[in-house]
Design a protein around this motif. Structure first.
Motif, PDB file in Angstrom:
ATOM      1  N   LEU A 143       0.860  -1.179   0.000  1.00  0.00           N
ATOM      2  CA  LEU A 143       0.000   0.000   0.000  1.00  0.00           C
ATOM      3  C   LEU A 143       0.894   1.225   0.000  1.00  0.00           C
ATOM      4  O   LEU A 143       1.690   1.432   0.915  1.00  0.00           O
ATOM      5  CB  LEU A 143      -0.897  -0.010   1.239  1.00  0.00           C
ATOM      6  CG  LEU A 143      -1.788   1.192   1.469  1.00  0.00           C
ATOM      7  CD1 LEU A 143      -2.746   1.385   0.301  1.00  0.00           C
ATOM      8  CD2 LEU A 143      -2.551   1.023   2.766  1.00  0.00           C
ATOM      9  N   LEU A 144       0.785   2.032  -1.040  1.00  0.00           N
ATOM     10  CA  LEU A 144       1.585   3.245  -1.155  1.00  0.00           C
ATOM     11  C   LEU A 144       0.734   4.417  -0.673  1.00  0.00           C
ATOM     12  O   LEU A 144      -0.325   4.693  -1.231  1.00  0.00           O
ATOM     13  CB  LEU A 144       2.020   3.468  -2.606  1.00  0.00           C
ATOM     14  CG  LEU A 144       2.833   4.716  -2.883  1.00  0.00           C
ATOM     15  CD1 LEU A 144       4.135   4.693  -2.104  1.00  0.00           C
ATOM     16  CD2 LEU A 144       3.120   4.825  -4.361  1.00  0.00           C
ATOM     17  N   LEU A 145       1.187   5.074   0.374  1.00  0.00           N
ATOM     18  CA  LEU A 145       0.470   6.208   0.932  1.00  0.00           C
ATOM     19  C   LEU A 145       1.178   7.497   0.561  1.00  0.00           C
ATOM     20  O   LEU A 145       2.382   7.625   0.739  1.00  0.00           O
ATOM     21  CB  LEU A 145       0.384   6.084   2.453  1.00  0.00           C
ATOM     22  CG  LEU A 145      -0.359   4.866   2.971  1.00  0.00           C
ATOM     23  CD1 LEU A 145      -0.232   4.777   4.473  1.00  0.00           C
ATOM     24  CD2 LEU A 145      -1.815   4.918   2.544  1.00  0.00           C
ATOM     25  N   HIS A 146       0.420   8.430   0.035  1.00  0.00           N
ATOM     26  CA  HIS A 146       0.972   9.730  -0.332  1.00  0.00           C
ATOM     27  C   HIS A 146       0.708  10.733   0.774  1.00  0.00           C
ATOM     28  O   HIS A 146      -0.207  10.569   1.588  1.00  0.00           O
ATOM     29  CB  HIS A 146       0.337  10.213  -1.638  1.00  0.00           C
ATOM     30  CG  HIS A 146       0.621   9.320  -2.795  1.00  0.00           C
ATOM     31  ND1 HIS A 146       1.828   9.301  -3.432  1.00  0.00           N
ATOM     32  CD2 HIS A 146      -0.149   8.392  -3.402  1.00  0.00           C
ATOM     33  CE1 HIS A 146       1.797   8.415  -4.399  1.00  0.00           C
ATOM     34  NE2 HIS A 146       0.606   7.838  -4.398  1.00  0.00           N
ATOM     35  N   ASP A 147       1.478  11.775   0.802  1.00  0.00           N
ATOM     36  CA  ASP A 147       1.335  12.832   1.787  1.00  0.00           C
ATOM     37  C   ASP A 147      -0.086  13.401   1.727  1.00  0.00           C
ATOM     38  O   ASP A 147      -0.622  13.638   0.652  1.00  0.00           O
ATOM     39  CB  ASP A 147       2.363  13.924   1.495  1.00  0.00           C
ATOM     40  CG  ASP A 147       2.459  14.923   2.616  1.00  0.00           C
ATOM     41  OD1 ASP A 147       2.207  14.530   3.778  1.00  0.00           O
ATOM     42  OD2 ASP A 147       2.787  16.081   2.336  1.00  0.00           O
ATOM     43  N   VAL A 163      -5.327   7.786   7.326  1.00  0.00           N
ATOM     44  CA  VAL A 163      -5.444   6.327   7.322  1.00  0.00           C
ATOM     45  C   VAL A 163      -5.945   5.853   8.679  1.00  0.00           C
ATOM     46  O   VAL A 163      -5.520   6.363   9.714  1.00  0.00           O
ATOM     47  CB  VAL A 163      -4.070   5.680   7.017  1.00  0.00           C
ATOM     48  CG1 VAL A 163      -4.167   4.169   7.051  1.00  0.00           C
ATOM     49  CG2 VAL A 163      -3.550   6.155   5.688  1.00  0.00           C
ATOM     50  N   TRP A 164      -6.872   4.877   8.676  1.00  0.00           N
ATOM     51  CA  TRP A 164      -7.333   4.264   9.917  1.00  0.00           C
ATOM     52  C   TRP A 164      -7.619   2.794   9.679  1.00  0.00           C
ATOM     53  O   TRP A 164      -7.782   2.352   8.551  1.00  0.00           O
ATOM     54  CB  TRP A 164      -8.535   4.999  10.501  1.00  0.00           C
ATOM     55  CG  TRP A 164      -9.805   4.928   9.706  1.00  0.00           C
ATOM     56  CD1 TRP A 164     -10.840   4.068   9.908  1.00  0.00           C
ATOM     57  CD2 TRP A 164     -10.180   5.744   8.605  1.00  0.00           C
ATOM     58  NE1 TRP A 164     -11.843   4.298   9.005  1.00  0.00           N
ATOM     59  CE2 TRP A 164     -11.455   5.333   8.188  1.00  0.00           C
ATOM     60  CE3 TRP A 164      -9.563   6.789   7.905  1.00  0.00           C
ATOM     61  CZ2 TRP A 164     -12.128   5.923   7.122  1.00  0.00           C
ATOM     62  CZ3 TRP A 164     -10.236   7.366   6.848  1.00  0.00           C
ATOM     63  CH2 TRP A 164     -11.495   6.937   6.479  1.00  0.00           C
ATOM     64  N   VAL A 165      -7.619   2.036  10.772  1.00  0.00           N
ATOM     65  CA  VAL A 165      -7.840   0.594  10.724  1.00  0.00           C
ATOM     66  C   VAL A 165      -9.156   0.289  11.424  1.00  0.00           C
ATOM     67  O   VAL A 165      -9.419   0.786  12.516  1.00  0.00           O
ATOM     68  CB  VAL A 165      -6.682  -0.167  11.411  1.00  0.00           C
ATOM     69  CG1 VAL A 165      -6.975  -1.650  11.487  1.00  0.00           C
ATOM     70  CG2 VAL A 165      -5.376   0.092  10.686  1.00  0.00           C
ATOM     71  N   GLN A 166      -9.970  -0.530  10.765  1.00  0.00           N
ATOM     72  CA  GLN A 166     -11.225  -0.972  11.356  1.00  0.00           C
ATOM     73  C   GLN A 166     -11.334  -2.467  11.074  1.00  0.00           C
ATOM     74  O   GLN A 166     -11.523  -2.874   9.927  1.00  0.00           O
ATOM     75  CB  GLN A 166     -12.389  -0.211  10.748  1.00  0.00           C
ATOM     76  CG  GLN A 166     -13.711  -0.502  11.401  1.00  0.00           C
ATOM     77  CD  GLN A 166     -14.807   0.397  10.866  1.00  0.00           C
ATOM     78  OE1 GLN A 166     -14.651   1.069   9.858  1.00  0.00           O
ATOM     79  NE2 GLN A 166     -15.923   0.395  11.543  1.00  0.00           N
ATOM     80  N   GLY A 167     -11.174  -3.267  12.125  1.00  0.00           N
ATOM     81  CA  GLY A 167     -11.187  -4.721  11.941  1.00  0.00           C
ATOM     82  C   GLY A 167     -10.015  -5.152  11.091  1.00  0.00           C
ATOM     83  O   GLY A 167      -8.868  -4.837  11.387  1.00  0.00           O
ATOM     84  N   TRP A 209      -8.451   1.712   5.888  1.00  0.00           N
ATOM     85  CA  TRP A 209      -9.177   2.737   5.145  1.00  0.00           C
ATOM     86  C   TRP A 209      -8.254   3.926   4.926  1.00  0.00           C
ATOM     87  O   TRP A 209      -7.464   4.264   5.802  1.00  0.00           O
ATOM     88  CB  TRP A 209     -10.396   3.201   5.933  1.00  0.00           C
ATOM     89  CG  TRP A 209     -11.400   2.117   6.148  1.00  0.00           C
ATOM     90  CD1 TRP A 209     -11.385   1.164   7.123  1.00  0.00           C
ATOM     91  CD2 TRP A 209     -12.548   1.851   5.362  1.00  0.00           C
ATOM     92  NE1 TRP A 209     -12.466   0.335   7.000  1.00  0.00           N
ATOM     93  CE2 TRP A 209     -13.207   0.733   5.923  1.00  0.00           C
ATOM     94  CE3 TRP A 209     -13.107   2.456   4.239  1.00  0.00           C
ATOM     95  CZ2 TRP A 209     -14.371   0.215   5.397  1.00  0.00           C
ATOM     96  CZ3 TRP A 209     -14.273   1.933   3.725  1.00  0.00           C
ATOM     97  CH2 TRP A 209     -14.898   0.834   4.286  1.00  0.00           C
ATOM     98  N   ALA A 210      -8.365   4.567   3.766  1.00  0.00           N
ATOM     99  CA  ALA A 210      -7.545   5.744   3.470  1.00  0.00           C
ATOM    100  C   ALA A 210      -8.406   6.801   2.796  1.00  0.00           C
ATOM    101  O   ALA A 210      -9.163   6.507   1.875  1.00  0.00           O
ATOM    102  CB  ALA A 210      -6.379   5.368   2.571  1.00  0.00           C
ATOM    103  N   CYS A 254     -11.054   1.452   0.649  1.00  0.00           N
ATOM    104  CA  CYS A 254     -10.769   0.428   1.654  1.00  0.00           C
ATOM    105  C   CYS A 254      -9.838  -0.627   1.058  1.00  0.00           C
ATOM    106  O   CYS A 254      -9.880  -0.914  -0.131  1.00  0.00           O
ATOM    107  CB  CYS A 254     -12.050  -0.216   2.167  1.00  0.00           C
ATOM    108  SG  CYS A 254     -12.914  -1.232   0.973  1.00  0.00           S
ATOM    109  N   TYR A 255      -8.993  -1.166   1.928  1.00  0.00           N
ATOM    110  CA  TYR A 255      -8.030  -2.189   1.560  1.00  0.00           C
ATOM    111  C   TYR A 255      -8.209  -3.356   2.521  1.00  0.00           C
ATOM    112  O   TYR A 255      -7.691  -3.330   3.637  1.00  0.00           O
ATOM    113  CB  TYR A 255      -6.602  -1.649   1.662  1.00  0.00           C
ATOM    114  CG  TYR A 255      -6.354  -0.459   0.772  1.00  0.00           C
ATOM    115  CD1 TYR A 255      -5.997  -0.621  -0.555  1.00  0.00           C
ATOM    116  CD2 TYR A 255      -6.492   0.837   1.263  1.00  0.00           C
ATOM    117  CE1 TYR A 255      -5.771   0.476  -1.371  1.00  0.00           C
ATOM    118  CE2 TYR A 255      -6.271   1.941   0.456  1.00  0.00           C
ATOM    119  CZ  TYR A 255      -5.913   1.747  -0.863  1.00  0.00           C
ATOM    120  OH  TYR A 255      -5.700   2.838  -1.667  1.00  0.00           O
TER     121      TYR A 255
END
Length: 51
Positions: free
Chosen positions: A15-19, A23-27, A31-32, A41-42
């Motif tokens: 997963l490449l995240l740009h500036d 981002v958050w995690v649910q289960g 999510w971004a 969602c990933y």
């Protein structure tokens, strides 16, 4: 893999995240939200980290 405290989500591909992305995690899903407000969602495999 994305870690959130004692929880981790292993994603099937990198997963490449740009500036500027929020981002958050649910289960077992990461999510971004980008600057334009789009949310993606990933899904992955979630598990507890043993430390």
């Amino acid at each position: 893999m994305v870690e959130a405290g004692d929880w981790a989500v292993e994603l099937p591909s990198p997963l490449l995240l740009h500036d500027g992305k929020h981002v958050w995690v649910q289960g077992a899903t990461v999510w971004a939200r980008n600057r334009s407000g789009d949310v993606v969602c990933y899904p992955g495999d979630g598990y507890w980290l043993c430390r």
